[in-house]
Write an enzyme that holds these catalytic residues in place. Structure first.
Site: not given
Length: 359
Positions: A83-84, A276, A50, A233, A142, A199, A105
């Protein structure tokens, strides 16, 4: 073995009908735990990073750590994924540091808090696809915002997540819009919104179709049978690790994650990448707490870290086995990024969609 692009790895997964867990990584211990599990299971790996992890560990440290893991585990195809990503620069600097895949994203604007409209998302994702594909890197997009169908709220992860509440239509990916988005952007994989969130606190009860819309995945797969679907998620928040965490001084309130059996169901309908993070955080933190509680004079960090690594490896092995990833590392012959770039340029990797039937 060498680094593998997300596109090649997920193409192989689609051919053999398995899914690949994508584990978030921040440090050496996580990297070793994941790769040891992969070696034990003969499983290919997606390590994803991330923006928060890049800030925490520094790009140079992460890049050198990935190089070390690649050398230490030469038989494991390794995809390194951003990621993102929140803008073009985040994605391009990741590629410059050796990442083989990036996520743009565009469901949120550059501040990673404000929901974006379709036009913005398609525009910026198309630009990242164009640039990344020129050098053979893969792109995940996304469509729809990641958040709870119970509350309408999302959970920020490393500062990434919408603020306020959204309605159900914004929290579920529309299959027809998904087909349009993939055709316009040329993404290699599509993250979809089905009611999962970042989360630990995903659901207040064991999820049913009312709050975990697996039927949306089936409908998207019907429209896009050759597109690799991504579930974000998707930690299961194992009860056994919640119990260990709380038994040794933790105060984790009751929560439910995404059941493994629902992920396996998704894999039958085109889910190829499963994100994950929380599961590894929880297992590691619970193992830490157990050592701190039962060995109160202990202060050697290694005595805390080794049990944490073992706990994370156990979770990884369970996911490799459940998703069908195990046994596939040795079956993959890695295609270099330069060859992937040639294939993108030739148009042979252009996504295809199934036309919607007239009403």
């Amino acid at each position: 073995m060498a680094r593998i692009t997300l596109r090649q790895l997920l193409d192989h997964a689609a051919e053999r009908s398995y899914g690949v867990p994508a584990f978030n990584i921040n440090n050496m211990e996580q990297g070793l735990a994941i790769m040891e599990a992969a070696r034990a299971c003969d499983a290919p790996v997606i390590l994803q990073v991330s923006r928060g992890a890049r800030s925490y560990a520094n790009d140079i440290m992460l890049a050198k750590m990935m190089e070390a893991l690649e050398v230490m585990y030469p038989d494991i195809p390794l995809c390194i994924h951003q990621d993102h990503g929140n803008n073009v620069a985040t994605c391009l600097t990741a590629i410059q540091h050796g990442f083989t895949s990036v996520m743009m994203d565009g469901s949120l604007k550059e501040d990673a808090k404000t929901p974006a409209d379709y036009a913005y998302n398609a525009m910026i994702t198309t630009e990242v696809s164009r640039l990344a594909h020129m050098v053979g890197a893969s792109v995940e997009g996304e469509l729809g915002c990641l958040g709870s169908l119970e509350t309408g709220h999302g959970e920020a992860e490393d500062g990434h997540g919408f603020e306020g509440a959204l309605d159900r239509s914004q929290l579920l990916t529309d299959p027809d819009e998904a087909a349009r988005f993939v055709a316009e952007t040329g993404v290699d994989a599509l993250a979809v919104a089905i009611g999962t969130s970042h989360g630990a606190y995903k659901f207040t009860r064991k999820p049913t179709g009312e709050v975990l819309a697996m039927d949306v995945i089936e409908k998207i797969h019907e429209r896009l049978p050759d597109t690799h679907i991504v579930m974000h998620g998707s930690s299961s928040v194992p009860q056994e690790w919640q119990d260990v965490f709380n038994a040794h001084g933790g105060e984790m309130r009751e929560t439910y994650g995404v059941p493994v059996e629902e992920i396996v169901r998704g894999i039958r309908f085109g889910v190829r990448k499963v994100n994950i993070d929380t599961d590894l955080r929880l297992a590691a933190a619970a193992a830490f707490r157990r050592v701190a509680d039962t060995s109160r004079t202990e202060f050697d960090p290694r005595k805390f870290l080794k049990p944490a690594m073992d706990a994370m490896s156990a979770v990884c092995k369970a996911r490799f086995e459940a998703f069908g990833t195990a046994g596939n590392a040795s079956r993959i012959k890695v295609v270099p990024m330069a060859e992937m770039a040639r294939r993108y340029a030739s148009g042979s990797l252009k996504p295809q969609a199934k036309r919607a039937e007239a009403a």
